[in-house]
Design an enzyme around this catalytic site. Sequence first.
Site, PDB file in Angstrom:
ATOM      1  N   ASP A 168       0.844  -1.193   0.000  1.00  0.00           N
ATOM      2  CA  ASP A 168       0.000   0.000   0.000  1.00  0.00           C
ATOM      3  C   ASP A 168       0.885   1.250   0.000  1.00  0.00           C
ATOM      4  O   ASP A 168       1.919   1.268  -0.667  1.00  0.00           O
ATOM      5  CB  ASP A 168      -0.914  -0.035   1.229  1.00  0.00           C
ATOM      6  CG  ASP A 168      -2.310   0.488   0.944  1.00  0.00           C
ATOM      7  OD1 ASP A 168      -2.428   1.705   0.732  1.00  0.00           O
ATOM      8  OD2 ASP A 168      -3.254  -0.309   0.931  1.00  0.00           O
TER       9      ASP A 168
ATOM     10  N   SER B  45     -11.434  -2.219  -0.533  1.00  0.00           N
ATOM     11  CA  SER B  45     -10.159  -2.193   0.186  1.00  0.00           C
ATOM     12  C   SER B  45     -10.340  -2.724   1.602  1.00  0.00           C
ATOM     13  O   SER B  45      -9.570  -3.559   2.087  1.00  0.00           O
ATOM     14  CB  SER B  45      -9.617  -0.761   0.252  1.00  0.00           C
ATOM     15  OG  SER B  45      -9.116  -0.321  -0.975  1.00  0.00           O
TER      16      SER B  45
ATOM     17  N   HIS C 119      -4.008   5.618   3.595  1.00  0.00           N
ATOM     18  CA  HIS C 119      -4.689   4.393   3.204  1.00  0.00           C
ATOM     19  C   HIS C 119      -4.006   3.155   3.774  1.00  0.00           C
ATOM     20  O   HIS C 119      -4.657   2.260   4.328  1.00  0.00           O
ATOM     21  CB  HIS C 119      -4.752   4.314   1.675  1.00  0.00           C
ATOM     22  CG  HIS C 119      -5.672   3.269   1.142  1.00  0.00           C
ATOM     23  ND1 HIS C 119      -5.281   1.971   0.935  1.00  0.00           N
ATOM     24  CD2 HIS C 119      -6.971   3.338   0.749  1.00  0.00           C
ATOM     25  CE1 HIS C 119      -6.295   1.274   0.434  1.00  0.00           C
ATOM     26  NE2 HIS C 119      -7.332   2.077   0.315  1.00  0.00           N
TER      27      HIS C 119
END
Length: 473
Positions: free
Chosen positions: A61, A260, A102
């Site tokens: 990520d 996600s 994120h």
Amino acid sequence: MRRLIQTATAAAAAVGLALGPVTVAQAAPISPNEWWFGAWNMTTDVWPQTKGAGVTVAVVDTGVNASLPDLKDAVVPGKEFNASGQPTGGNAMRDQDDAEGHGTAMASLIASRGTHSGFYGIAPQAKILPIHEPGLSPDATSAVIRYAVDNGAKVINFSQGSSSAVYPGHCPPKMVQALKYADEKNVVVVAAAGNSGDYNNDVEMPGSCPGVLTVGAINRQLKPWEHTQRQDYVTVGAPGADVGGMGKTGHVYNSGAGTSQAAALTSGAVALIRGKFPQMTARRAVQLLTNTAKDFGKPGKDDQLGYGVISIPRALKNNVPQTAQNPVYSRLDKAAVKGAGGGGGNGTAPKTKNDSSDSGGSNMPLVIGGLVVVVVLIGVGVFIVLRRRSGSGGKPGGPSGPFPNGPQQMGQPGMPPSFGGHTGGQPLPPQGGGQQFQAPPPQGRPNPNMAPPLNGPPAPQGQPNPHLAPPPE
């Protein structure tokens, strides 16, 4: 788990993911906003058996902020890669997302210790191996898979996706080889299905690749999330809407939506299974999750939730026959047979007597074919650029729609983050502090953070309630 205990119990029973009463068994209570804890009965049925100890999950990520109190004991040094798949020297223990963070959020859903913010991951004794990859490409993604495998990961989480439409079989041969390597080394690869199912429904890698456990999303009402991808490679579903996370500043967002989150929670589920059964193979862990899933989409396998929503308590029973279906690895085995005579080299098929290189024929068809491929690639590149400029995941010129899947720039200025924020038109809370935040609902309207009670008449006296889960086997 809902704000009202009876509502939480009804929801869990209706999902059929939990097998007992919803109670909280540890000193620090789970936030009501982490409703998936109640649905899976984590504190009563799962955590007494396993919390993921001994399992490392690689989170590919934007990096993970390892300095946060909730994550500092979970995160081990990882590595940063460039778009060509070369290491850059960083250890990925900082979150490089320009927005809310994120990678940190996905790590928190998996393994947050809950020590400071009270936000718990579902596998709070697992370790996180952070890997920063700036965008998905065959070279970079293949490199990070191999790095994760060689550095102790038992699960690799990709909460992101990129178009794979131009590749044969919707997966670059180099990535097929990397996924075969992960299988040989007993590592599960999990990926998000994508967030544009009601718009362009793009085919996205690595979820489209063989050997990947690809996850769609359900909402708080136990229905397929409206934006989850519709693709035949989706294997299972997991909570993805009304699912928040901890940002890179330590602020906990109470809501958000995306596949996600569904992928991260599924990676956590794999960590729990492999924590309880350390000798269990990757194939067996995926077989358990697939065959114990609960069907909440269209009857039978469907393109939004695959074989159903994962049930961690059911999977931990480990009572699925060894001969049961295992579609994730069936696809990989078929790809191995097709590629290089059963799995060698570069993943290309062996030459036959009809190949132009052996026939002595003209090369003109190859030249024309090459020009066609170049034109297609240019067109795809233009499309991707325009899509990103218009706010990936939303219709050009229209509402912002779902936030894009993965660590790309998410949303437009002034919009809530992809895994956080709230409804009701109120401004976002200030960053930092780790405190929970919940916007009040508009006067006279139902609170969007409260699920409505389940409808339907009660069962006749003495008859089993159709909304209750079956008793433990």
